[in-house]
Design a protein around this motif. Structure first.
Motif, short mmCIF file in Angstrom:
data_model
loop_
_atom_site.label_atom_id
_atom_site.label_comp_id
_atom_site.label_asym_id
_atom_site.label_seq_id
_atom_site.Cartn_x
_atom_site.Cartn_y
_atom_site.Cartn_z
N UNK A 37 6.58 13.75 -0.62
CA UNK A 37 6.17 15.11 -0.29
C UNK A 37 6.84 16.06 -1.27
N UNK A 38 6.52 17.34 -1.14
CA UNK A 38 7.12 18.34 -2.02
C UNK A 38 8.62 18.42 -1.82
N UNK A 39 9.10 18.04 -0.63
CA UNK A 39 10.53 18.09 -0.32
C UNK A 39 11.24 16.77 -0.59
N UNK A 40 10.51 15.77 -1.06
CA UNK A 40 11.10 14.46 -1.29
C UNK A 40 10.35 13.41 -0.52
N UNK A 41 11.00 12.30 -0.22
CA UNK A 41 10.35 11.22 0.52
C UNK A 41 10.59 11.37 2.01
N UNK A 42 9.53 11.21 2.76
CA UNK A 42 9.57 11.35 4.22
C UNK A 42 9.23 10.02 4.87
N UNK A 43 10.05 9.59 5.84
CA UNK A 43 9.79 8.34 6.55
C UNK A 43 8.58 8.54 7.46
N UNK A 44 7.60 7.65 7.32
CA UNK A 44 6.38 7.71 8.12
C UNK A 44 6.46 6.76 9.31
N UNK A 45 7.00 5.55 9.09
CA UNK A 45 7.06 4.56 10.16
C UNK A 45 8.09 3.50 9.80
N UNK A 46 8.58 2.81 10.81
CA UNK A 46 9.49 1.67 10.59
C UNK A 46 9.03 0.51 11.48
N UNK A 47 9.22 -0.70 11.00
CA UNK A 47 8.88 -1.91 11.75
C UNK A 47 9.86 -3.00 11.35
N UNK A 48 9.92 -4.04 12.16
CA UNK A 48 10.77 -5.17 11.79
C UNK A 48 10.04 -6.02 10.74
N UNK A 49 10.81 -6.59 9.83
CA UNK A 49 10.22 -7.49 8.84
C UNK A 49 9.59 -8.69 9.52
N UNK A 50 10.16 -9.15 10.60
CA UNK A 50 9.60 -10.30 11.33
C UNK A 50 8.18 -10.01 11.80
N UNK A 51 7.94 -8.78 12.30
CA UNK A 51 6.59 -8.43 12.77
C UNK A 51 5.60 -8.43 11.61
N UNK A 96 5.86 -10.23 8.91
CA UNK A 96 5.68 -11.64 8.55
C UNK A 96 4.69 -12.33 9.49
N UNK A 97 4.81 -12.06 10.78
CA UNK A 97 4.01 -12.79 11.77
C UNK A 97 2.57 -12.29 11.88
N UNK A 98 2.26 -11.12 11.34
CA UNK A 98 0.89 -10.60 11.43
C UNK A 98 0.14 -10.69 10.11
N UNK A 99 0.86 -10.76 8.98
CA UNK A 99 0.18 -10.78 7.68
C UNK A 99 0.78 -11.82 6.73
N UNK A 100 2.08 -11.76 6.50
CA UNK A 100 2.68 -12.53 5.42
C UNK A 100 2.64 -14.04 5.65
N UNK A 101 2.89 -14.48 6.87
CA UNK A 101 3.02 -15.92 7.13
C UNK A 101 1.82 -16.51 7.85
N UNK A 102 0.69 -15.80 7.87
CA UNK A 102 -0.50 -16.30 8.56
C UNK A 102 -1.69 -16.25 7.60
N UNK A 103 -2.80 -16.84 8.04
CA UNK A 103 -4.05 -16.71 7.29
C UNK A 103 -5.15 -16.26 8.23
N UNK A 104 -6.34 -16.07 7.71
CA UNK A 104 -7.43 -15.49 8.51
C UNK A 104 -7.84 -16.39 9.67
N UNK A 105 -7.51 -17.69 9.61
CA UNK A 105 -7.86 -18.58 10.71
C UNK A 105 -7.20 -18.15 12.01
N UNK A 106 -6.06 -17.50 11.91
CA UNK A 106 -5.37 -17.01 13.11
C UNK A 106 -6.28 -16.07 13.90
N UNK A 107 -7.08 -15.29 13.18
CA UNK A 107 -7.97 -14.33 13.82
C UNK A 107 -9.33 -14.94 14.15
#
Length: 282
Positions: A62-76, A78-89
Motif C-alpha cells: 500500500x502507499x503506507x507500506x505492506x499491510x497484512x491481509x491474512x494469516x494461516x498455518x503452513x500445515x493448512x 500443505x494439506x489443501x494444495x501443496x501435498x495433494x492432487x486433484x484426485x482429492x477433490x
C-alpha cells in the motif's frame, strides 16, 4: 462482448506470501515457491519473534507500506494444495462439510493468474480446483441464492464421484444450482440440477463458479455494471475469510491448451455482471 472481456475487469496488485519461522522441510518451501513461480505473487520466508512457527502471512503493498491481509498455518496450506492432487477433490475424499481453505489463499482475490494444467504443472491448476470447491462449499453453507458452474462437459458431473456428491448436496438446499457444459450427459429426472448445454467456445473453454445471494442478501445493494464495491469482503469475515452469503466468483478461460487465465473475486458488482452475462448468453 464475451466472457473474455471480464478478464480485464481487475487491476494489478502487489501481494506476497511469507513463510514465517519455518521448521518444515526445505521441499515444502520449494513447492510453495514453484506453485506461484509465474504468478504476480511473491513468495519468501522470514523470521519473526512475535509469531509462532510455520505461519504463512499474506501481505499487500500500500502507499503506507505492506499491510497484512491474512494469516494461516503452513500445515493448512500443505494439506489443501501443496501435498495433494486433484484426485482429492474428484474422488470425494474431502467432504464438503469438512472442507476449509486457508484464508491466505482465498484472499488472493482480484489477482490475475495464468495457470498451467497437467503435465506442464501438477500444482498450478490445483489452485483453481481448490477455489472452486471453496465457492461450492460457500454456496452450500448459505443454503439459498444461486450457483452457476461450468464443466466443459456435463458428463464430468457423472464421472467424478466427488464432484457429483458436491453438486447433489448443494442442489438439495434452496440454492438454484445451474450447471453448464457440452451436453454429453443428462441428469436423472429427479435431479435438482438445472442444466445448460451448448457448443460455442464459451462452453468449451470457460471455467466459472459463480455464487450470488438472494435479493436482499449481502452485496445486493451494490451497483453493478461498473458500480462501486463498498461491500467487498473485509472485517467481519467468517470461516475461510468469507462473510456468509457474500457474492463470490471464479472465472478462468482456457486461452490455449492446458493454459488458464483468470481470477476470483468477492466484488459484488463484478460478480453480478458475470452472473448476468452467463444468464443471458449461455
Amino acid at each position: 462482448m464475451g466472457l473474455d472481456s471480464f478478464l480485464d475487469a481487475i487491476g494489478t496488485t502487489s501481494r506476497s506470501l511469507s513463510v514465517v519461522n519455518r521448521s518444515a522441510p526445505d521441499p515444502v518451501q520449494r513447492m510453495l515457491e514453484t506453485t506461484f513461480a509465474d504468478q504476480p505473487v511473491d513468495v519468501d520466508e522470514l523470521s519473526d519473534d512475535a509469531r509462532g512457527d510455520d505461519v504463512v502471512v499474506l501481505s499487500e503493498g500500500t502507499a503506507e507500506g505492506r499491510e497484512v491481509v491474512a494469516t494461516s498455518s503452513l500445515e493448512d496450506v500443505m494439506n489443501t494444495v501443496l501435498l495433494v492432487n486433484s484426485d482429492l477433490y474428484k474422488t470425494g475424499q474431502t467432504k464438503l462439510d469438512e472442507f476449509e481453505l486457508p484464508s491466505v489463499l482465498t484472499r488472493l482475490d482480484d489477482v490475475p493468474f495464468s495457470l498451467r494444467g497437467y503435465p506442464e504443472s501438477d500444482k498450478e491448476k490445483l489452485l483453481l480446483v481448490a477455489i472452486s470447491r471453496y465457492i461450492e462449499r460457500h454456496a452450500w453453507r448459505a443454503g439459498d441464492g444461486r450457483l452457476r458452474s461450468s464443466f466443459q462437459r456435463l458428463s464430468r458431473i457423472k464421472d467424478e464421484r466427488g464432484t457429483r456428491a458436491v453438486y447433489q448436496k448443494v442442489a438439495s438446499t434452496d440454492v438454484q444450482t445451474h450447471v453448464y457444459g457440452i451436453p454429453d450427459w443428462t441428469p436423472p429426472s429427479n435431479s435438482d440440477l438445472l442444466t445448460h448445454g451448448g457448443y460455442t467456445d464459451e462452453f468449451y473453454d470457460s471455467w466459472f463458479v459463480v455464487y450470488t445471494p438472494p435479493e436482499g442478501g449481502p452485496g445486493e445493494s451494490i451497483e453493478s455494471d461498473g458500480g462501486t464495491d463498498e461491500a467487498a469482503p473485509g472485517d467481519g469475515r467468517g470461516i475461510d475469510g468469507a462473510t456468509p452469503g457474500q457474492p463470490v466468483a471464479l472465472l478462468a478461460l482456457e486461452t490455449e491448451p492446458k493454459r488458464w487465465e483468470g481470477y476470483w473475486t468477492f466484488r459484488p458488482s463484478l460478480v453480478a455482471d458475470i452472473d448476468r452475462y452467463i444468464s443471458r448468453n449461455m
